[in-house]
Scaffold this motif. Structure first.
Motif, mmCIF file in Angstrom:
data_model
loop_
_atom_site.group_PDB
_atom_site.id
_atom_site.type_symbol
_atom_site.label_atom_id
_atom_site.label_comp_id
_atom_site.label_asym_id
_atom_site.label_seq_id
_atom_site.Cartn_x
_atom_site.Cartn_y
_atom_site.Cartn_z
ATOM 1 N N UNK A 165 -9.506 64.318 -0.529
ATOM 2 C CA UNK A 165 -9.577 64.051 0.907
ATOM 3 C C UNK A 165 -8.622 64.958 1.667
ATOM 4 N N UNK A 166 -7.409 65.138 1.149
ATOM 5 C CA UNK A 166 -6.438 66.018 1.812
ATOM 6 C C UNK A 166 -7.006 67.430 1.951
ATOM 7 N N UNK A 167 -7.667 67.889 0.885
ATOM 8 C CA UNK A 167 -8.276 69.220 0.939
ATOM 9 C C UNK A 167 -9.438 69.263 1.919
ATOM 10 N N UNK A 168 -10.252 68.199 1.920
ATOM 11 C CA UNK A 168 -11.431 68.159 2.791
ATOM 12 C C UNK A 168 -11.064 68.188 4.262
ATOM 13 N N UNK A 169 -10.023 67.424 4.636
ATOM 14 C CA UNK A 169 -9.662 67.328 6.054
ATOM 15 C C UNK A 169 -8.510 68.255 6.418
ATOM 16 N N UNK A 170 -8.103 69.099 5.460
ATOM 17 C CA UNK A 170 -7.066 70.122 5.691
ATOM 18 C C UNK A 170 -5.746 69.511 6.168
ATOM 19 N N UNK A 171 -5.315 68.462 5.468
ATOM 20 C CA UNK A 171 -4.017 67.853 5.742
ATOM 21 C C UNK A 171 -3.105 68.039 4.538
ATOM 22 N N UNK A 172 -1.806 68.189 4.769
ATOM 23 C CA UNK A 172 -0.884 68.389 3.646
ATOM 24 C C UNK A 172 -0.785 67.137 2.776
ATOM 25 N N UNK A 173 -0.536 67.371 1.488
ATOM 26 C CA UNK A 173 -0.464 66.304 0.500
ATOM 27 C C UNK A 173 0.931 66.224 -0.085
ATOM 28 N N UNK A 174 1.467 65.014 -0.165
ATOM 29 C CA UNK A 174 2.702 64.757 -0.894
ATOM 30 C C UNK A 174 2.289 64.056 -2.190
ATOM 31 N N UNK A 175 2.374 64.760 -3.292
ATOM 32 C CA UNK A 175 1.808 64.250 -4.546
ATOM 33 C C UNK A 175 2.870 63.556 -5.387
ATOM 34 N N UNK A 176 3.204 62.329 -5.013
ATOM 35 C CA UNK A 176 4.187 61.559 -5.768
ATOM 36 C C UNK A 176 3.691 61.239 -7.172
ATOM 37 N N UNK A 177 2.404 61.123 -7.340
ATOM 38 C CA UNK A 177 1.872 60.800 -8.666
ATOM 39 C C UNK A 177 2.160 61.928 -9.652
ATOM 40 N N UNK A 178 2.147 63.152 -9.158
ATOM 41 C CA UNK A 178 2.423 64.298 -10.027
ATOM 42 C C UNK A 178 3.913 64.552 -10.213
ATOM 43 N N UNK A 179 4.719 64.154 -9.247
ATOM 44 C CA UNK A 179 6.140 64.493 -9.278
ATOM 45 C C UNK A 179 7.027 63.377 -9.827
ATOM 46 N N UNK A 180 6.643 62.129 -9.623
ATOM 47 C CA UNK A 180 7.496 61.008 -10.024
ATOM 48 C C UNK A 180 7.122 60.537 -11.435
ATOM 49 N N UNK A 181 7.339 61.393 -12.407
ATOM 50 C CA UNK A 181 6.838 61.140 -13.757
ATOM 51 C C UNK A 181 7.882 60.582 -14.718
ATOM 52 N N UNK A 182 9.067 60.292 -14.231
ATOM 53 C CA UNK A 182 10.126 59.759 -15.095
ATOM 54 C C UNK A 182 10.043 58.232 -15.097
ATOM 55 N N UNK A 183 9.609 57.653 -16.205
ATOM 56 C CA UNK A 183 9.427 56.203 -16.265
ATOM 57 C C UNK A 183 10.739 55.446 -16.099
ATOM 58 N N UNK A 184 11.868 56.098 -16.364
ATOM 59 C CA UNK A 184 13.165 55.432 -16.194
ATOM 60 C C UNK A 184 13.435 55.110 -14.729
ATOM 61 N N UNK A 185 12.743 55.768 -13.819
ATOM 62 C CA UNK A 185 12.908 55.497 -12.385
ATOM 63 C C UNK A 185 12.150 54.246 -11.960
ATOM 64 N N UNK A 186 11.337 53.670 -12.864
ATOM 65 C CA UNK A 186 10.501 52.510 -12.542
ATOM 66 C C UNK A 186 10.712 51.424 -13.592
ATOM 67 N N UNK A 187 11.832 50.719 -13.542
ATOM 68 C CA UNK A 187 12.150 49.756 -14.611
ATOM 69 C C UNK A 187 11.143 48.634 -14.755
ATOM 70 N N UNK A 188 10.445 48.264 -13.670
ATOM 71 C CA UNK A 188 9.406 47.228 -13.800
ATOM 72 C C UNK A 188 8.021 47.858 -13.900
ATOM 73 N N UNK A 189 7.973 49.168 -14.125
ATOM 74 C CA UNK A 189 6.776 50.009 -14.290
ATOM 75 C C UNK A 189 6.085 50.359 -12.973
ATOM 76 N N UNK A 190 6.466 49.731 -11.855
ATOM 77 C CA UNK A 190 5.781 49.960 -10.581
ATOM 78 C C UNK A 190 6.746 50.366 -9.463
ATOM 79 N N UNK A 191 7.851 49.623 -9.302
ATOM 80 C CA UNK A 191 8.746 49.830 -8.158
ATOM 81 C C UNK A 191 9.923 50.717 -8.553
ATOM 82 N N UNK A 192 10.261 51.714 -7.723
ATOM 83 C CA UNK A 192 11.369 52.613 -8.064
ATOM 84 C C UNK A 192 12.719 51.935 -7.908
#
Length: 232
Positions: free
Chosen positions: A111-138
């Motif tokens: 969608x970001x590409x389709x509507x030409x809006x910038x994307x903040x890709x937290x899914x690709x960048x926040x890959x350290x599981x230690x930052x999410x002790x309950x697996x969901x919340x940082x």
């Protein structure tokens, strides 16, 4: 300087038809009345729940409608789409990590590409599981990393050419780091040893203080300790 407001509501969805949709929240109305210059839309985690994802065919159309509402505001804000952070396990039986990774995140990227809006890709960048002790919340380390990733996306290419980092120890077990605000896309890491190093995000949330980023952390002990700034 920016007047930063968080209009998020816990547990809410982008999907309009779900029982806990963001569309019916006062925060959604207030976020428009605020007259923002920048809008970051970060929704999708709770949309993955089975009771919500039954409406998943409407996810992109609902997202486009929300984008249109913000785009039509008199303040003409810059709009950023933001993928959800990864989910690292099944501690919450309702949030579906697979739906997030294989359906929701790709949909937002496309969608970001389709509507030409910038994307903040937290899914690709926040890959350290230690930052999410309950697996969901940082935790605090995760929030520090998230703030750096978002800043980097908002102000690309604005990192200081030469960083002057100041370190203070106002109390026996307290360290305070200062570095230029235009390098807020970097995160402070620390380790007690370099042989081998075990670098971890300094467990404190930095904040802007004038022209500097100011981060205070209470150390459990104060042995020899090393610090570095780097992109998360």
């Amino acid at each position: 300087d920016y007047d930063v407001r968080n209009f998020g509501v816990s547990g809410r969805t982008l999907l309009k038809a779900s029982a806990y949709t963001y569309w019916r929240e006062a925060a959604f109305t207030n976020s428009q009345a605020f007259g923002p210059d920048i809008v970051i839309i970060q929704l999708g985690t709770n949309d993955s729940k089975p009771e919500n994802w039954v409406y998943g065919n409407n996810f992109v159309s609902d997202y486009k409608e929300m984008i249109g509402i913000y785009a039509s505001l008199p303040s003409a804000p810059r709009i950023y789409l933001c993928t959800p952070c990864p989910v690292f396990g099944n501690s919450n039986p309702h949030v579906n990590a697979g739906v997030i990774a294989t359906n929701i995140v790709p949909a937002i990227r496309e969608l970001a590409s389709e509507v030409s809006l910038p994307l903040i890709d937290l899914h690709a960048r926040m890959t350290n599981s230690a930052w999410f002790p309950d697996t969901i919340h940082p935790n605090t380390e995760g929030m520090a990393a998230m703030s750096a990733v978002i800043f980097e996306s908002l102000f690309q290419g604005s990192l200081a050419e030469h960083l002057e980092v100041r370190m203070e120890f106002p109390e026996a077990n307290t360290v305070v780091l200062w570095w230029p605000a235009n390098a807020a896309g970097l995160v402070a890491y620390t380790t007690r040893t370099l042989n081998p190093p075990n670098w971890n995000v300094l467990p404190a949330i930095p904040y802007k203080n004038g022209e500097f980023i100011h981060q205070t952390n209470t150390l459990t002990a104060r042995p020899e300790r090393f610090f570095q700034l780097r992109s998360p």
